[in-house]
Design an enzyme around this catalytic site. Sequence first.
Site, PDB file in Angstrom:
ATOM      1  CG  ASN A   8      36.699  -4.093 -10.074  1.00  0.00           C
ATOM      2  OD1 ASN A   8      37.871  -4.158 -10.434  1.00  0.00           O
ATOM      3  ND2 ASN A   8      36.351  -4.112  -8.805  1.00  0.00           N
ATOM      4  NE  ARG A  10      40.790  -4.904  -7.496  1.00  0.00           N
ATOM      5  CZ  ARG A  10      40.962  -4.762  -6.203  1.00  0.00           C
ATOM      6  NH1 ARG A  10      42.169  -4.657  -5.709  1.00  0.00           N
ATOM      7  NH2 ARG A  10      39.935  -4.712  -5.381  1.00  0.00           N
ATOM      8  CB  CYS A  11      35.301  -8.225 -11.105  1.00  0.00           C
ATOM      9  SG  CYS A  11      33.828  -9.266 -11.099  1.00  0.00           S
ATOM     10  N   GLY A  12      36.577 -11.242 -12.211  1.00  0.00           N
ATOM     11  CA  GLY A  12      36.489 -12.228 -13.277  1.00  0.00           C
ATOM     12  C   GLY A  12      35.186 -12.163 -14.052  1.00  0.00           C
ATOM     13  NE  ARG A  15      39.946 -10.879 -15.458  1.00  0.00           N
ATOM     14  CZ  ARG A  15      39.986 -11.153 -14.159  1.00  0.00           C
ATOM     15  NH1 ARG A  15      40.014 -10.148 -13.289  1.00  0.00           N
ATOM     16  NH2 ARG A  15      40.024 -12.383 -13.725  1.00  0.00           N
TER      17      ARG A  15
END
Length: 113
Positions: A8, A10-12, A15
């Site tokens: 995802n 948007r997930c730190g 990433r």
Amino acid sequence: MTVTIWHNPRCGNSRGALEHIRAAGIEPVIRDYLTDVPSEAELRKVLKDSGLQVIELVRRKESVFDELGLEGADDAALLAAMQTHPILINRPVVITPKGTNLCRPPEKVLALL
């Protein structure tokens, strides 16, 4: 080495795990699990291969978890909820020939590379 990440962007944590994989010189298969939702069989395989309990693969911080009244739910209900609402699947899940795990924190991915 084939590496797959349920990602995802948007997930730190997701990433971060992806950065570690790429820093190791590997371009992984990136699966957007929100649109390419894992089947129950795939979820069960990840659970078996990682040694996680179903509740550990559930993202309890999502509002839908409370909206669906999933606190205390059995494994079958949790698996069904993850398929219907894939935002409930905790991430990032990384699958490699060395193993499968939920890589929170992202540094956990290093053991799989």
